[in-house]
Design an enzyme around this catalytic site. Structure first.
Site, mmCIF file in Angstrom:
data_model
loop_
_atom_site.group_PDB
_atom_site.id
_atom_site.type_symbol
_atom_site.label_atom_id
_atom_site.label_comp_id
_atom_site.label_asym_id
_atom_site.label_seq_id
_atom_site.Cartn_x
_atom_site.Cartn_y
_atom_site.Cartn_z
ATOM 1 N N SER A 81 -5.890 4.032 3.783
ATOM 2 C CA SER A 81 -5.422 2.937 2.927
ATOM 3 C C SER A 81 -6.582 2.184 2.279
ATOM 4 C CB SER A 81 -4.521 1.969 3.721
ATOM 5 O OG SER A 81 -3.577 1.370 2.883
ATOM 6 N N SER B 142 0.794 -1.237 0.000
ATOM 7 C CA SER B 142 0.000 0.000 0.000
ATOM 8 C C SER B 142 0.820 1.277 0.000
ATOM 9 C CB SER B 142 -0.947 0.006 1.203
ATOM 10 O OG SER B 142 -1.994 -0.925 1.028
ATOM 11 N N GLY C 71 2.396 0.452 4.487
ATOM 12 C CA GLY C 71 1.942 -0.645 3.643
ATOM 13 C C GLY C 71 2.250 -1.959 4.316
ATOM 14 N N LYS D 291 3.223 7.169 4.548
ATOM 15 C CA LYS D 291 2.249 6.222 4.010
ATOM 16 C C LYS D 291 2.783 4.826 4.260
ATOM 17 C CE LYS D 291 -1.320 4.435 2.215
ATOM 18 N NZ LYS D 291 -1.169 3.348 3.204
ATOM 19 N N GLU E 192 -5.557 -2.920 -6.722
ATOM 20 C CA GLU E 192 -5.870 -3.588 -5.460
ATOM 21 C C GLU E 192 -6.964 -4.635 -5.647
ATOM 22 O OE1 GLU E 192 -4.414 -3.458 -2.699
ATOM 23 O OE2 GLU E 192 -3.493 -1.493 -2.415
#
Length: 310
Positions: free
Chosen positions: A152, A92, A258, A256, A188
């Site tokens: 997310s 992500s 992930g 960010k 995704e």
């Protein structure tokens, strides 16, 4: 070069691997595999700071982990790197670059338009904490971009992919940044699963640090769009236990995160008081880690690396 934006929110300190129990707000897919250690063929990096490199190697041995780091002090051009040219599935963390490309290619008026989607879109995305609650009325593109970064949200990310030309559009965006290493291939949730030996949906720490520096400090976006992106990264709901937890007290963090299977990552801009920001990518892989220990590994890596810049 003066930095175009200022970030709020003080970072917290929690450096102990064993004491940290926070878990990520993300919900990674369960069927992810990782691509091993295929080196990036395009980036030749300087030697890392030896003390940090040794500390990270010791941490890898202790925790049976693989750690990738690329950090750049934008004020001094000093770098810290460890396995910076090896590949990881990016999971992500790539969402920040999807949103950056949306900001580059659309106007504020276009992003204020309402967008709708179906329940099938939400179900197919796998993780949709924001879009799942707005199937009936929809949201604006700006609201979807915020959901992709802060929460997310996979369905939001897929809608944004449609607006930037899909994975091919994202690949072209990376190439405009000078990055021919990162290889977008899917949306995704499929982008989280990397087959052994494949380079699809992978990057390197060196590539992502260079990309984030270019997006935020290279004049690629209008200043107000840089401010907007950093605001969303500063307030993201999934990063409190990662780089933000490992940063020294008083340093601000916009990031960010992930995660997928054995992977736990964070890409961040960390700003010490009165100094230019540090761009940091931390990519980790630990086969037997639960969510808390995976977060704690990223935290400890960030603490080790950022201490080098004190």
């Amino acid at each position: 070069m003066p930095h175009p934006v200022r970030w709020g929110l003080a970072a917290c300190v929690a450096l102990s691997l064993t004491a940290c129990t926070a878990t990520s707000g993300e919900q990674p897919p369960t069927a992810a595999t990782t691509p091993g250690t295929t080196p990036s063929p395009t980036v030749a990096s300087p030697s890392p700071a030896p003390a940090v490199d040794h500390a990270l190697a010791d941490l890898e041995d202790e925790l049976d982990a693989r750690i990738g780091v690329a950090a750049l002090d934008t004020g001094t051009d000093e770098t810290v790197e460890h396995r910076a040219d090896e590949r990881w599935g990016y999971a992500s963390t790539v969402k920040v670059f999807v949103v950056a490309e949306l900001l580059r290619t659309t106007t504020a008026e276009q992003r204020a338009e309402q967008v709708t989607w179906s329940q099938e879109d939400v179900d197919a995305a796998g993780y949709a904490p924001v879009t799942g609650d707005h199937v009936d009325g929809g949201l604006t593109l700006d609201e979807l971009a915020e959901a992709a970064v802060r929460d997310s949200d996979n369905a939001a990310t897929n809608i944004l992919f449609e607006h930037i030309g899909g994975p091919e559009g994202l690949r072209a965006a990376f190439e405009r940044l000078g990055d021919r290493t990162t290889e977008p291939a899917r949306t995704e949730p499929d982008l989280n699963t990397v087959e052994p030996g494949s380079t699809a949906d992978t990057t390197t720490p060196a590539a992502f640090t260079a990309d984030l520096d270019a997006v935020l400090h290279g004049g690629r976006l209008d200043p107000q769009d840089v401010d907007r992106l950093v605001e969303w990264m500063t307030g993201n709901a999934t990063g409190d236990a990662l780089v933000r937890a490992g940063a020294p007290d008083g340093w601000t963090v916009a990031d960010k995160s992930g995660g997928a299977g054995a992977l736990r990552h964070d890409v961040a801009v960390v700003t010490p008081p009165g100094r230019e920001p540090i761009v940091l990518t931390v990519l980790t892989e630990r086969e037997d880690a639960d969510a808390g220990s995976a977060d704690a590994l990223v935290e400890q890596v960030a603490a080790t690396v950022l201490d080098r810049f004190r």
